[in-house]
Design a protein around this motif. Structure first.
Motif, PDB file in Angstrom:
ATOM      1  N   VAL A 105      79.162 -39.911  25.466  1.00  0.00           N
ATOM      2  CA  VAL A 105      78.121 -39.760  24.443  1.00  0.00           C
ATOM      3  C   VAL A 105      77.364 -41.081  24.266  1.00  0.00           C
ATOM      4  O   VAL A 105      76.124 -41.093  24.188  1.00  0.00           O
ATOM      5  CB  VAL A 105      78.736 -39.274  23.112  1.00  0.00           C
ATOM      6  N   ARG A 106      78.082 -42.181  24.227  1.00  0.00           N
ATOM      7  CA  ARG A 106      77.425 -43.492  24.092  1.00  0.00           C
ATOM      8  C   ARG A 106      76.486 -43.761  25.263  1.00  0.00           C
ATOM      9  O   ARG A 106      75.357 -44.222  25.078  1.00  0.00           O
ATOM     10  CB  ARG A 106      78.470 -44.602  24.000  1.00  0.00           C
ATOM     11  N   GLU A 107      76.952 -43.475  26.468  1.00  0.00           N
ATOM     12  CA  GLU A 107      76.114 -43.724  27.637  1.00  0.00           C
ATOM     13  C   GLU A 107      74.859 -42.851  27.602  1.00  0.00           C
ATOM     14  O   GLU A 107      73.753 -43.339  27.850  1.00  0.00           O
ATOM     15  CB  GLU A 107      76.897 -43.477  28.926  1.00  0.00           C
ATOM     16  N   GLU A 108      75.007 -41.584  27.292  1.00  0.00           N
ATOM     17  CA  GLU A 108      73.830 -40.705  27.250  1.00  0.00           C
ATOM     18  C   GLU A 108      72.882 -41.100  26.121  1.00  0.00           C
ATOM     19  O   GLU A 108      71.667 -41.047  26.287  1.00  0.00           O
ATOM     20  CB  GLU A 108      74.264 -39.248  27.127  1.00  0.00           C
ATOM     21  N   SER A 109      73.427 -41.486  24.980  1.00  0.00           N
ATOM     22  CA  SER A 109      72.580 -41.911  23.854  1.00  0.00           C
ATOM     23  C   SER A 109      71.840 -43.197  24.189  1.00  0.00           C
ATOM     24  O   SER A 109      70.676 -43.366  23.814  1.00  0.00           O
ATOM     25  CB  SER A 109      73.428 -42.122  22.596  1.00  0.00           C
ATOM     26  N   ARG A 110      72.482 -44.111  24.893  1.00  0.00           N
ATOM     27  CA  ARG A 110      71.890 -45.408  25.216  1.00  0.00           C
ATOM     28  C   ARG A 110      70.929 -45.318  26.399  1.00  0.00           C
ATOM     29  O   ARG A 110      69.806 -45.800  26.331  1.00  0.00           O
ATOM     30  CB  ARG A 110      72.997 -46.421  25.520  1.00  0.00           C
ATOM     31  N   VAL A 111      71.342 -44.707  27.479  1.00  0.00           N
ATOM     32  CA  VAL A 111      70.586 -44.750  28.731  1.00  0.00           C
ATOM     33  C   VAL A 111      69.400 -43.800  28.727  1.00  0.00           C
ATOM     34  O   VAL A 111      68.307 -44.170  29.150  1.00  0.00           O
ATOM     35  CB  VAL A 111      71.512 -44.449  29.933  1.00  0.00           C
ATOM     36  N   TYR A 112      69.564 -42.574  28.266  1.00  0.00           N
ATOM     37  CA  TYR A 112      68.529 -41.567  28.506  1.00  0.00           C
ATOM     38  C   TYR A 112      67.406 -41.514  27.476  1.00  0.00           C
ATOM     39  O   TYR A 112      66.293 -41.228  27.902  1.00  0.00           O
ATOM     40  CB  TYR A 112      69.194 -40.206  28.706  1.00  0.00           C
ATOM     41  N   PRO A 113      67.391 -41.779  26.287  1.00  0.00           N
ATOM     42  CA  PRO A 113      68.411 -41.458  25.281  1.00  0.00           C
ATOM     43  C   PRO A 113      68.344 -39.975  24.933  1.00  0.00           C
ATOM     44  O   PRO A 113      67.261 -39.423  24.785  1.00  0.00           O
ATOM     45  CB  PRO A 113      68.008 -42.311  24.090  1.00  0.00           C
ATOM     46  N   ARG A 114      69.508 -39.385  24.817  1.00  0.00           N
ATOM     47  CA  ARG A 114      69.587 -37.963  24.468  1.00  0.00           C
ATOM     48  C   ARG A 114      70.963 -37.684  23.868  1.00  0.00           C
ATOM     49  O   ARG A 114      71.932 -38.378  24.173  1.00  0.00           O
ATOM     50  CB  ARG A 114      69.376 -37.084  25.697  1.00  0.00           C
ATOM     51  N   PRO A 115      71.053 -36.637  23.046  1.00  0.00           N
ATOM     52  CA  PRO A 115      72.369 -36.218  22.556  1.00  0.00           C
ATOM     53  C   PRO A 115      73.100 -35.474  23.676  1.00  0.00           C
ATOM     54  O   PRO A 115      72.477 -34.995  24.628  1.00  0.00           O
ATOM     55  CB  PRO A 115      72.039 -35.296  21.388  1.00  0.00           C
ATOM     56  N   THR A 116      74.397 -35.383  23.569  1.00  0.00           N
ATOM     57  CA  THR A 116      75.222 -34.741  24.590  1.00  0.00           C
ATOM     58  C   THR A 116      75.607 -33.341  24.132  1.00  0.00           C
ATOM     59  O   THR A 116      76.210 -33.177  23.066  1.00  0.00           O
ATOM     60  CB  THR A 116      76.503 -35.555  24.841  1.00  0.00           C
ATOM     61  N   CYS A 117      75.269 -32.361  24.922  1.00  0.00           N
ATOM     62  CA  CYS A 117      75.647 -30.980  24.631  1.00  0.00           C
ATOM     63  C   CYS A 117      77.138 -30.820  24.904  1.00  0.00           C
ATOM     64  O   CYS A 117      77.634 -31.225  25.967  1.00  0.00           O
ATOM     65  CB  CYS A 117      74.845 -30.026  25.499  1.00  0.00           C
TER      66      CYS A 117
END
Length: 187
Positions: A105-117
Motif C-alpha cells: 500500500v505504501r509503495e502504490e500510494s507513493r509511486v503511482y500515487p493510487r489507493p490499493t484495491c
C-alpha cells in the motif's frame, strides 16, 4: 579480479540458475541456495560471485535485493521479473501478511500515487486469502508501525487501502470511486 576458467564456469551456472528460477518459477533466488546441492559454494566463493555479478556488463540483468545491510540476499533476473514485482516477492518472503499489505500500500500510494484495491491482494505474488482480510485489517490497526495505513469501502462495497504519508483520504476516495464507477460511466 581475474577469475579462473573453473570459477567462470561456476559463475555461468549460478547465473543460469538465477535466470531459470526467474523465468520458470517467477521467484527470487536466495544467495544461500548456492551453498547447497548442486553448487556447494563456500562464503568466499559466493562473495566473489556477488562481486563479479555486480561488475560484469553481461550480467547486468542479475539484480540484488535485501531488506537491510547484512540481511538475507536474494537475486533475480530483470529479463523475467520486474523490479516492482521482485520487491513484492521480497515482502512476501517476510511471511507477515500485515507487513506485505502495508508495504504494498505504501509503495502504490507513493509511486503511482493510487489507493490499493483489496482484490489485488488475492492475486500473485500476494496470494492472500481475502476471507482473512478483516483479520489482517484489525491487526494492521493494532500495530503501531502500520499507523499510516487506512482503508475505506467504495460505493460498490470494495475495500481500498492507502497510506496517509503519501496521499489524503479524499484523494484516495476520489481515485477509488473513479476506478470502481466513474471510468465505466465515461466509456
Amino acid at each position: 579480479m581475474d577469475m579462473t576458467g573453473s570459477e567462470k564456469e561456476v559463475l555461468a551456472r549460478v547465473v543460469a540458475e538465477i535466470r531459470r528460477r526467474s523465468a520458470e518459477n517467477i521467484a527470487l533466488t536466495p544467495l544461500e541456495a548456492f551453498k547447497e546441492e548442486p553448487f556447494y559454494l563456500e562464503d568466499d566463493a559466493l562473495a566473489n560471485i556477488v562481486y563479479e555479478l555486480a561488475q560484469a556488463e553481461e550480467y547486468e540483468d542479475i539484480q540484488f535485493l535485501t531488506f537491510k545491510p547484512g540481511a538475507k540476499m536474494y537475486l533475480y533476473s530483470s529479463l523475467y521479473i520486474s523490479d516492482s514485482y521482485a520487491r513484492a516477492l521480497l515482502r512476501k518472503e517476510q511471511q507477515d501478511p500485515c507487513f506485505l499489505i502495508a508495504e504494498t500500500v505504501r509503495e502504490e500510494s507513493r509511486v503511482y500515487p493510487r489507493p490499493t484495491c483489496s482484490d489485488t491482494l488475492a492475486l500473485p505474488p500476494y496470494n492472500l486469502d481475502l476471507s482473512e482480510l478483516t483479520r489482517y485489517l484489525d491487526e494492521l490497526k493494532s500495530r503501531e508501525e502500520f499507523g499510516d495505513i487506512h482503508w475505506f469501502k467504495t460505493s460498490t462495497d470494495v475495500i481500498y487501502l492507502y497510506s496517509d504519508k503519501y496521499m489524503s483520504k479524499d484523494y484516495a476516495s476520489y481515485l477509488a470511486e473513479w476506478y470502481e464507477v466513474g471510468q465505466y460511466e465515461n466509456q
